[in-house]
Design a protein around this motif. Structure first.
Motif, PDB file in Angstrom:
ATOM      1  N   PRO A 161      56.595  22.516  51.644  1.00 29.81           N
ATOM      2  CA  PRO A 161      56.813  23.686  50.790  1.00 29.81           C
ATOM      3  C   PRO A 161      57.921  24.617  51.282  1.00 29.81           C
ATOM      4  N   SER A 162      58.033  24.831  52.585  1.00 30.21           N
ATOM      5  CA  SER A 162      59.078  25.727  53.079  1.00 30.21           C
ATOM      6  C   SER A 162      60.464  25.116  52.906  1.00 30.21           C
ATOM      7  N   ARG A 163      60.581  23.805  53.072  1.00 32.05           N
ATOM      8  CA  ARG A 163      61.872  23.134  52.863  1.00 32.05           C
ATOM      9  C   ARG A 163      62.246  23.153  51.382  1.00 32.05           C
ATOM     10  N   LEU A 164      61.266  22.983  50.519  1.00 31.35           N
ATOM     11  CA  LEU A 164      61.527  23.043  49.081  1.00 31.35           C
ATOM     12  C   LEU A 164      62.022  24.430  48.682  1.00 31.35           C
ATOM     13  N   HIS A 165      61.411  25.463  49.259  1.00 34.14           N
ATOM     14  CA  HIS A 165      61.860  26.831  48.988  1.00 34.14           C
ATOM     15  C   HIS A 165      63.289  27.035  49.476  1.00 34.14           C
ATOM     16  N   ALA A 166      63.587  26.540  50.669  1.00 29.73           N
ATOM     17  CA  ALA A 166      64.946  26.663  51.210  1.00 29.73           C
ATOM     18  C   ALA A 166      65.944  25.917  50.326  1.00 29.73           C
ATOM     19  N   ARG A 167      65.573  24.730  49.858  1.00 30.92           N
ATOM     20  CA  ARG A 167      66.441  23.957  48.972  1.00 30.92           C
ATOM     21  C   ARG A 167      66.725  24.732  47.683  1.00 30.92           C
ATOM     22  N   ARG A 168      65.707  25.362  47.128  1.00 29.13           N
ATOM     23  CA  ARG A 168      65.902  26.133  45.896  1.00 29.13           C
ATOM     24  C   ARG A 168      66.760  27.372  46.130  1.00 29.13           C
ATOM     25  N   MET A 169      66.621  27.996  47.290  1.00 34.81           N
ATOM     26  CA  MET A 169      67.474  29.135  47.624  1.00 34.81           C
ATOM     27  C   MET A 169      68.929  28.694  47.745  1.00 34.81           C
ATOM     28  N   MET A 170      69.159  27.536  48.352  1.00 30.83           N
ATOM     29  CA  MET A 170      70.520  27.011  48.469  1.00 30.83           C
ATOM     30  C   MET A 170      71.100  26.702  47.093  1.00 30.83           C
ATOM     31  N   ILE A 171      70.298  26.073  46.261  1.00 34.73           N
ATOM     32  CA  ILE A 171      70.765  25.719  44.916  1.00 34.73           C
ATOM     33  C   ILE A 171      71.098  26.971  44.115  1.00 34.73           C
ATOM     34  N   SER A 172      70.369  28.069  44.358  1.00 35.03           N
ATOM     35  CA  SER A 172      70.654  29.303  43.620  1.00 35.03           C
ATOM     36  C   SER A 172      71.996  29.910  44.020  1.00 35.03           C
ATOM     37  N   TRP A 173      72.488  29.593  45.226  1.00 37.51           N
ATOM     38  CA  TRP A 173      73.778  30.139  45.664  1.00 37.51           C
ATOM     39  C   TRP A 173      74.937  29.203  45.410  1.00 37.51           C
ATOM     40  N   LEU A 174      74.677  27.912  45.238  1.00 42.34           N
ATOM     41  CA  LEU A 174      75.750  26.928  45.129  1.00 42.34           C
ATOM     42  C   LEU A 174      75.910  26.445  43.687  1.00 42.34           C
TER      43      LEU A 174
END
Length: 176
Positions: free
Chosen positions: A107-120
């Motif tokens: 879950p924490s990696r999925l959240h980090a992935r979504r945060m990255m996708i929101s910036w890129l």
């Protein structure tokens, strides 16, 4: 004093410009821009890379059944002729079931992935295929910095002098 440079643009244009610069930096590893823009992009890129380093190895693997078409020697799909209830014939692609090991994000990696996708931004390569920059961050860039135990300082700025047209100070911003 504001916590962020305005860069002479409205908020939506400024955010779009910063997203574009961060995307280019992650994709190519170095960009050439003005000093003021680079000073705004560097902390954003550092945060994304730090997030990727933290979540780099935070996943498990799972066996998944995958149905794939059977291919002939030329790479074409093999078909079978079948009959329907109304005695009409139609073609059906032959399929085989395989099992593969697929990574599953915590879950924490999925959240980090979504945060990255929101910036890129979404980008494509020369052939028109989509490149997932969040995967690039987690799989290629983060392992380079994994053993260094740091939370920032993933970018470096080189001053290259004033721009010819307006005299703005130019820098090269690159990943260390």
């Amino acid at each position: 004093m504001p916590w962020q440079r305005k860069l002479g643009r409205p908020t939506d244009q400024r955010k779009a410009m910063l997203r574009s610069l961060v995307t280019s930096l992650i994709m190519y590893g170095r960009i050439e821009t003005t000093e003021a823009r680079a000073k705004e992009v560097a902390p954003i890129a550092d945060r994304l890379i730090a997030m990727a380093v933290k979540e780099c190895d935070n996943f498990t693997t799972k066996q998944v059944k995958i149905s794939a078409p059977v291919l002939d020697s030329k790479g074409n799909k093999m078909t079978k002729s079948k009959k329907s209830k109304n005695d009409r014939s139609y073609e059906v692609v032959e399929r085989e079931v395989k099992t593969e090991m697929k990574p599953v994000d915590s879950p924490s990696r999925l959240h980090a992935r979504r945060m990255m996708i929101s910036w890129l931004y979404r980008v494509k390569d020369k052939n028109g295929k989509n490149i997932n920059l969040a995967n690039k961050l987690l799989d290629e860039i983060a392992p380079r910095y994994k053993e260094q135990n740091r939370t920032s300082g993933f970018t470096r700025m080189y001053k290259i002098g004033p721009r010819r047209g307006d005299g703005a100070n130019m820098v090269i911003l690159e990943l260390v």
